[in-house]
Write an enzyme that holds these catalytic residues in place. Structure first.
Site, PDB file in Angstrom:
ATOM      1  N   ARG A   1      -3.555  -9.840   2.922  1.00 36.21           N
ATOM      2  CA  ARG A   1      -2.515  -8.850   3.193  1.00 36.21           C
ATOM      3  C   ARG A   1      -1.640  -9.305   4.361  1.00 36.21           C
ATOM      4  O   ARG A   1      -2.117  -9.949   5.300  1.00 36.21           O
ATOM      5  CB  ARG A   1      -3.179  -7.513   3.537  1.00 36.21           C
TER       6      ARG A   1
ATOM      7  N   THR B   1       4.920  -5.513  -7.850  1.00 37.31           N
ATOM      8  CA  THR B   1       3.622  -6.137  -7.655  1.00 37.31           C
ATOM      9  C   THR B   1       3.246  -6.808  -8.973  1.00 37.31           C
ATOM     10  O   THR B   1       3.868  -6.564  -9.999  1.00 37.31           O
ATOM     11  CB  THR B   1       2.595  -5.055  -7.240  1.00 37.31           C
TER      12      THR B   1
ATOM     13  N   THR C   1       1.680  -9.238  -4.314  1.00 38.55           N
ATOM     14  CA  THR C   1       2.853  -8.380  -4.172  1.00 38.55           C
ATOM     15  C   THR C   1       3.826  -8.871  -3.108  1.00 38.55           C
ATOM     16  O   THR C   1       3.441  -9.610  -2.195  1.00 38.55           O
ATOM     17  CB  THR C   1       2.408  -6.950  -3.806  1.00 38.55           C
TER      18      THR C   1
ATOM     19  N   GLU D   1       5.831  -6.048  -2.373  1.00 38.68           N
ATOM     20  CA  GLU D   1       6.032  -4.597  -2.222  1.00 38.68           C
ATOM     21  C   GLU D   1       7.156  -4.098  -3.112  1.00 38.68           C
ATOM     22  O   GLU D   1       6.989  -4.051  -4.320  1.00 38.68           O
ATOM     23  CB  GLU D   1       6.234  -4.183  -0.768  1.00 38.68           C
TER      24      GLU D   1
ATOM     25  N   SER E   1      -2.716  -0.333   1.545  1.00 37.78           N
ATOM     26  CA  SER E   1      -2.241  -0.706   0.216  1.00 37.78           C
ATOM     27  C   SER E   1      -3.002   0.083  -0.839  1.00 37.78           C
ATOM     28  O   SER E   1      -4.122   0.536  -0.605  1.00 37.78           O
ATOM     29  CB  SER E   1      -2.463  -2.207  -0.012  1.00 37.78           C
ATOM     30  N   SER E   2      -2.381   0.228  -2.006  1.00 38.65           N
ATOM     31  CA  SER E   2      -3.067   0.808  -3.164  1.00 38.65           C
ATOM     32  C   SER E   2      -3.507  -0.243  -4.168  1.00 38.65           C
ATOM     33  O   SER E   2      -4.057   0.108  -5.219  1.00 38.65           O
ATOM     34  CB  SER E   2      -2.145   1.810  -3.875  1.00 38.65           C
TER      35      SER E   2
ATOM     36  N   GLY F   1       2.196  -1.323  -9.604  1.00 39.77           N
ATOM     37  CA  GLY F   1       2.660   0.040  -9.797  1.00 39.77           C
ATOM     38  C   GLY F   1       2.683   0.926  -8.574  1.00 39.77           C
ATOM     39  O   GLY F   1       2.567   2.148  -8.706  1.00 39.77           O
ATOM     40  N   GLY F   2       2.808   0.374  -7.360  1.00 37.42           N
ATOM     41  CA  GLY F   2       2.837   1.235  -6.184  1.00 37.42           C
ATOM     42  C   GLY F   2       1.554   2.031  -6.058  1.00 37.42           C
ATOM     43  O   GLY F   2       0.469   1.570  -6.428  1.00 37.42           O
TER      44      GLY F   2
END
Length: 594
Positions: free
Chosen positions: A127, A416, A434, A436, A480-481, A501-502
């Protein structure tokens, strides 16, 4: 909604989707089309299988990823005897070229790895990090008010230290067998020779032309001759090829020091209208972190993924842990009560996510407490009713710290990508990657886009005097998701899955797990199944599918509903007597195996 068989068949037979995805209702930047972009007979056969609703079958290895050219590059590596880690490098390098709006060298990633030799599960955190000179008010105006989202995103202010290149090298050093330079050959050749622009990329460039035009290098690449490139236009990227050559020859050090690092920093700090604070020291000290996987139980399976700073494995685990107290298999996918349970379990999970989940290197996160079966059983008691919850409030998991966190409503937007691989040795890899938002910060340097990952932090540090766990701090990683997931049965992998997909990623992955384990769908059926998601109180039903026929039943239960386009990008592999691969028909990816 009484006939989900008809629903599924209708959905699978659609040849093309023009859909959109966003994690907040007021934003809709990403317009996507599936299109047909495969170049080999094997890839075209895989596309045909996807559109017909059939999984791809294989015996030895399987890749499912977001673009046929990237999948083909990874397949070449596996055919030559490489591992899943080797193939992932080749896939990511090509994705950064042909799907630049979604991931690449200027972004970050989370990776989950199952090692066939040892049976061990490992996660790598690549990340992005906040610059060392980042301040708590980075995303506030002079009056202390949060900036408008795109005022923060577009330019250098939103750029975090990229982690993807370091993660590629770390994974290769741990689990790779192929020679490092060979993994860049396809990416270099495609960048030099060019690739044909597909329908999705063309539409995305057109939809974001104003923002892409703000910076000279970005405009010159994505809009040659001042116009959006038409579908089929051959796009060449010699600067990207040169960057890849340097990384292939010198490793990740070529990216994090020297001329590439200087150019990244110069681009960020000189961004017209919105400069950032990233420094060469941030790049020089960046480290990938190996973290313990987060695993939670469901129907006798172990659902394993990435822990903080990801909220993915925790929230997926919470949703599944809550609905584990109900017989979804008996209810089936046709019953509105099934979706009441899943929807409200998701709301409860997201309420805990907003309060407790952030970078655990900086704030205490009650990881064990959040997925404790006893805690989730108590949360499930709220769902023993016939109607929707009036409100879904955070719970009080077992927690050694008395901090009174405020709730965070930070946006997390696409774009992503996801890569699932099982190799001939039995290793399994799930990686979500990703930059973002679609096209990230819109800053381009040496042939690749830079992320806008810092806008995944809360723009505020406190709310009503209480601290926000996901507030920005120097060196901190934004929540993050992303939910790269490997499902185990008796210690062996049975499912590898993930999606872009956020913040909807969490629900996309959860849907596939439930559809596969509870309803017996194969991975292609599960990936293609219509999306129905409730994170924050509005039940989103995928527009253009028969999911909308559930609307009246859900409204009768007390839900507010909205029909929305939702561009999931699920890539999944099930592992049994044979490997079965599935790819989301909403995008242009495929599964390919041997």
């Amino acid at each position: 909604m009484r006939h989900f068989t008809k629903l599924l068949l209708t959905f699978l037979l659609l040849p093309q989707f023009i859909v959109a995805e966003q994690s907040a209702d007021q934003f809709e930047p990403e317009i996507a089309g599936a299109g047909l972009v495969a170049t080999t007979p094997e890839s075209r056969a895989s596309e045909a299988a996807k559109l017909a609703g059939r999984p791809v079958e294989a015996q030895n290895w399987m890749i499912s990823a977001a673009h046929p050219l990237a999948v083909e590059a990874g397949a070449d590596v596996l055919r030559r005897g490489g591992t899943a880690a080797d193939a992932m490098v080749a896939v990511q390098v090509v994705l950064g070229l042909v799907e630049p709006q979604s991931s690449g060298l200027g972004g970050g990633a989370f990776l989950v790895w199952y090692d066939a030799k040892t049976g061990a599960l490992t996660t790598l955190d690549g990340r992005e990090t906040a610059p060392l000179v980042a301040t708590p008010t980075l995303f506030q105006d002079e009056a202390g008010h949060p900036l408008e989202f795109y005022d923060a995103v577009v330019g250098g202010r939103s750029v975090g230290t990229p982690g993807t290149v370091a993660l590629l090298q770390a994974a290769h050093e741990k689990w790779g067998m192929a020679e490092w330079p060979t993994l860049f050959e396809d990416g270099i050749a495609l960048a030099d020779q060019g690739f044909a622009v597909g329908p999705r990329l063309a539409k995305l460039i057109e939809g974001d032309a104003d923002r892409l035009s703000r910076f000279d290098a970005t405009r010159a690449y994505f809009m040659p001759d001042g116009a959006v490139p038409p579908v089929g236009h051959v796009l060449r990227n010699p600067e990207y090829a040169d960057t890849l050559r340097q990384i292939a020859a010198k490793g990740a050090q070529a990216f994090y020091a020297g001329e590439i690092a200087k150019d990244i920093v110069q681009t960020v700090q000189s961004a017209v209208g919105n400069p950032g604070v990233l420094n060469t020291l941030d790049l020089a000290i960046y480290q990938v972190k190996e973290r313990a996987p987060v695993c939670s139980g469901y129907r006798g399976y172990q659902i394993c993924g990435m822990g903080p700073p990801s909220s993915g494995a925790l929230t997926v685990g919470q949703i599944l842990g809550i609905v584990d107290n109900f017989d979804l298999a008996a209810l089936g996918p046709n019953d509105p009560q099934t979706w009441r349970l899943i929807g409200d379990a998701t709301r409860l999970g997201f309420s805990d996510r907003g309060r407790y989940m952030a970078d655990s290197d900086f704030v205490p996160v009650p990881v064990k407490g959040l997925i404790d079966p006893a805690y989730l059983k108590a949360r499930a008691e709220q769902l023993k009713r016939d109607s929707a919850l009036e409100q879904a409030l955070p719970g009080k998991p077992d927690y050694d710290h008395a901090l009174n966190w405020a709730d965070d409503v930070a946006l997390e937007l696409p774009s992503t990508s996801h890569i699932s691989i099982v190799d001939q040795f039995g290793n399994a890899l799930s990686m979500t990657t990703t930059i973002e938002n679609a096209f990230g910060s819109r800053l381009m340097v040496r042939g690749f886009l830079l992320n806008n990952e810092l806008t995944d932090f809360s723009f505020l540090t406190h709310d009503d005097g209480r601290p926000i766990a996901n507030a920005i701090a120097p060196g901190k990683r934004p929540r993050s998701s992303m939910s790269p997931t490997i499902v185990l049965k008796e210690g062996k992998p049975v499912l590898v899955v993930g999606s872009p997909g956020g913040s909807r990623i969490i629900s996309y992955v959860t849907k596939v797990i439930i559809a596969h384990l509870d309803w017996g769908m194969n991975v292609q059926q599960a990936a293609s199944f219509p999306n129905m998601i409730n994170r924050f109180g509005v039940y989103d039903l995928e527009a253009g599918t028969q999911a909308v026929e559930m609307e009246k039943d859900l409204q009768a239960m007390g839900f507010t509903t909205e029909n929305r386009d939702m561009t999931s990008g699920i890539h999944a592999i099930s592992i049994g007597q044979r490997l079965l691969g599935g790819a989301d028909p909403r995008r242009e990816g495929i599964a390919l195996g041997d």
